[in-house]
Design a protein around this motif. Sequence first.
Motif, PDB file in Angstrom:
ATOM      1  N   ARG A 104     -39.177  -1.421  -0.844  1.00 34.54           N
ATOM      2  CA  ARG A 104     -37.920  -1.912  -0.300  1.00 34.54           C
ATOM      3  C   ARG A 104     -37.029  -2.409  -1.441  1.00 34.54           C
ATOM      4  NH1 ARG A 104     -38.492  -6.833   3.604  1.00 34.54           N
ATOM      5  NH2 ARG A 104     -36.244  -6.826   3.239  1.00 34.54           N
ATOM      6  N   PHE A 105     -35.741  -2.125  -1.313  1.00 38.62           N
ATOM      7  CA  PHE A 105     -34.764  -2.532  -2.305  1.00 38.62           C
ATOM      8  C   PHE A 105     -33.637  -3.290  -1.613  1.00 38.62           C
ATOM      9  CE2 PHE A 105     -36.723   1.304  -4.014  1.00 38.62           C
ATOM     10  CZ  PHE A 105     -36.964   0.969  -5.341  1.00 38.62           C
ATOM     11  N   ASP A 106     -32.922  -4.112  -2.394  1.00 39.92           N
ATOM     12  CA  ASP A 106     -31.651  -4.637  -1.908  1.00 39.92           C
ATOM     13  C   ASP A 106     -30.541  -3.975  -2.720  1.00 39.92           C
ATOM     14  OD1 ASP A 106     -31.290  -6.071  -4.347  1.00 39.92           O
ATOM     15  OD2 ASP A 106     -32.356  -7.796  -3.529  1.00 39.92           O
ATOM     16  N   TYR A 107     -29.290  -4.211  -2.313  1.00 39.88           N
ATOM     17  CA  TYR A 107     -28.173  -3.493  -2.927  1.00 39.88           C
ATOM     18  C   TYR A 107     -27.999  -3.843  -4.405  1.00 39.88           C
ATOM     19  CZ  TYR A 107     -27.156  -2.594   1.965  1.00 39.88           C
ATOM     20  OH  TYR A 107     -27.255  -2.202   3.277  1.00 39.88           O
ATOM     21  N   LEU A 135     -34.983   6.145   3.507  1.00 41.51           N
ATOM     22  CA  LEU A 135     -34.445   7.432   3.070  1.00 41.51           C
ATOM     23  C   LEU A 135     -35.185   8.004   1.888  1.00 41.51           C
ATOM     24  CD1 LEU A 135     -31.277   7.156   0.860  1.00 41.51           C
ATOM     25  CD2 LEU A 135     -32.425   5.090   1.666  1.00 41.51           C
ATOM     26  N   ARG A 136     -35.041   9.317   1.763  1.00 45.38           N
ATOM     27  CA  ARG A 136     -35.459  10.069   0.586  1.00 45.38           C
ATOM     28  C   ARG A 136     -34.369  11.116   0.373  1.00 45.38           C
ATOM     29  NH1 ARG A 136     -38.799  11.134  -4.047  1.00 45.38           N
ATOM     30  NH2 ARG A 136     -38.781  13.381  -4.343  1.00 45.38           N
ATOM     31  N   TRP A 144     -22.452   3.749  -1.477  1.00 43.64           N
ATOM     32  CA  TRP A 144     -23.277   4.963  -1.467  1.00 43.64           C
ATOM     33  C   TRP A 144     -24.211   4.965  -0.261  1.00 43.64           C
ATOM     34  CZ3 TRP A 144     -25.143   3.639  -7.068  1.00 43.64           C
ATOM     35  CH2 TRP A 144     -24.077   3.798  -7.953  1.00 43.64           C
ATOM     36  N   ASN A 145     -24.870   3.834  -0.029  1.00 43.32           N
ATOM     37  CA  ASN A 145     -25.818   3.758   1.075  1.00 43.32           C
ATOM     38  C   ASN A 145     -25.100   3.878   2.422  1.00 43.32           C
ATOM     39  OD1 ASN A 145     -28.632   3.198   1.988  1.00 43.32           O
ATOM     40  ND2 ASN A 145     -27.666   1.411   2.905  1.00 43.32           N
ATOM     41  N   GLU A 146     -23.897   3.299   2.509  1.00 41.06           N
ATOM     42  CA  GLU A 146     -23.106   3.415   3.739  1.00 41.06           C
ATOM     43  C   GLU A 146     -22.829   4.877   4.069  1.00 41.06           C
ATOM     44  OE1 GLU A 146     -19.312   0.972   5.241  1.00 41.06           O
ATOM     45  OE2 GLU A 146     -18.859   2.323   3.572  1.00 41.06           O
ATOM     46  N   ILE A 178     -33.197   0.250   1.842  1.00 38.58           N
ATOM     47  CA  ILE A 178     -32.181  -0.559   1.162  1.00 38.58           C
ATOM     48  C   ILE A 178     -31.571  -1.483   2.207  1.00 38.58           C
ATOM     49  CG2 ILE A 178     -30.109  -0.560  -0.258  1.00 38.58           C
ATOM     50  CD1 ILE A 178     -30.628   2.366  -0.909  1.00 38.58           C
ATOM     51  N   ASP A 179     -31.751  -2.786   2.016  1.00 37.56           N
ATOM     52  CA  ASP A 179     -31.276  -3.768   2.992  1.00 37.56           C
ATOM     53  C   ASP A 179     -30.883  -5.044   2.275  1.00 37.56           C
ATOM     54  OD1 ASP A 179     -31.920  -2.803   5.954  1.00 37.56           O
ATOM     55  OD2 ASP A 179     -33.574  -2.122   4.673  1.00 37.56           O
ATOM     56  N   PRO A 180     -30.186  -5.960   2.972  1.00 35.49           N
ATOM     57  CA  PRO A 180     -29.883  -7.255   2.359  1.00 35.49           C
ATOM     58  C   PRO A 180     -31.160  -8.011   2.008  1.00 35.49           C
ATOM     59  CG  PRO A 180     -28.545  -6.894   4.323  1.00 35.49           C
ATOM     60  CD  PRO A 180     -29.572  -5.812   4.296  1.00 35.49           C
TER      61      PRO A 180
END
Length: 475
Positions: free
Chosen positions: A165-168, A69-70, A233-235, A57-59
């Motif tokens: 890969r995902f973004d927020y 992550l998993r 959440w990711n933070e 998960i990134d910009p």
Amino acid sequence: MELHQRIVSAPVDFGAIRSEFGLASEYPAEAVSDARDAVDAFAGTRADRTDIEFVTIDPPGAMDLDQALRLERTATGFTLHYAIADVGAVIMPGSALARESESRGQTFYLPDSAVPLHPTVLSEDAASLLPGQNRPAALWTIELDEHAVPQSFSVTRAMVRSRERFDYARVQADADAGTLHPSLVALPEFGRLRIEAGLDQGAISLRLPAQDVVRHGDEWRLELEPRTAADDWNEQVSLLTGMCAARIMLEHNGAPIGLLRTMPPPAQSAIDSMRRTAAALGVAWPADVPVGRLLAGLDANTPAALVLMSEATSLLRGAGYTILADLDDPGADKLTHSAIGAPYAHVTAPLRRLADRFVTEICLAHCAGTEVPQWVIDGLGPAVETLRRTDAVASKVDRACVDLTEATVLAPRVGSEFSALVLREANGSRPAEIFVAQPPVLGRCEGRPPEGQRVPVRLTVADPGKRIITFDYVS
């Protein structure tokens, strides 16, 4: 009276800021060669964990992917697998690449391009956790109970493979639609529980409007940086891992070896001042409610909340780096990061920040029961000096880019009136601080406007050369 401004953009040249702060965009040829020829020093000894379905998960558009992550929901809580790019395995100690990265300290992000900590052939390719690629990683495994409190944690070297890969924004949309990737299904529950745990231990989180300089064709404009629950959440995944890293270093038997990110407790005078502001704004603040709880319970879109969060920035000062071996009296106040409410270490962004490579090596050694590499012990002091210097520069560069864009975009609007929220009233010779929503700018305002009120202001100065904007209160 022109209170609502259209979104405007303008051509902006950030090259002068690079020159002013001495940011070298070109990487030395010898260091680039080291990066291009880099090999995994631990090849053949890693655990093969390419079976784990990692995602990132990134910009949008980011290529320097440090983390994958998993997260799984179990019968007793959660299991977090968190893979961090293993930069220490591909940088030879004492090499030209090591020397250059240890001088740069961190990646500097300017709106038009980045000044990288490592050559992009490494940070955006060979070491980046890009989907569909086997990559060497420092793999964290953290077992948590049903309240997302860690029960056990460790880190080891492994080979991993990210699947997607995902973004927020995508994660948030999938969460809202109930279609999260299997590796992220537990993230919303985990994130909410970890946020609550942080508030229990005194964490302070500010939700102030964040300005973002965004390209619009050949020009640039100011926007409010989007912030979703998925960001929060990711933070929490990164914060949790940093707290586990701190505990590994602090709980290790033997000579203290470690590097913490610390922040002293807020001054009581600053808390008292904030309580007076809350009372003046009509915000109830029971005596037994800590600052973090108060702020978390406010509607961030209200003027009172924005004023209190702006004042709360005075509570979060003095962040620094603490080498454990340098402490004669390792009291809790010298080991804790007050905004987090616990000891904490930078460990999850080694492609972008120097500290993380050193901390990762220490934690790997402690978990494996081996000696910490000598290059880490010898290099901690110089690394901290670099980090202190470059943190100060990074903050100034960020502010300079925003200031330049503000002044450039607003230069044609001198004399116009805007609607503004007064974040802080004038104090002595210090002018008031205001927030204008359209375009989103933070500025100083003459004329003593009332704190916490929305008022009309007139733009009197917008000087791109000096990177200054000034407003006057239209009483």
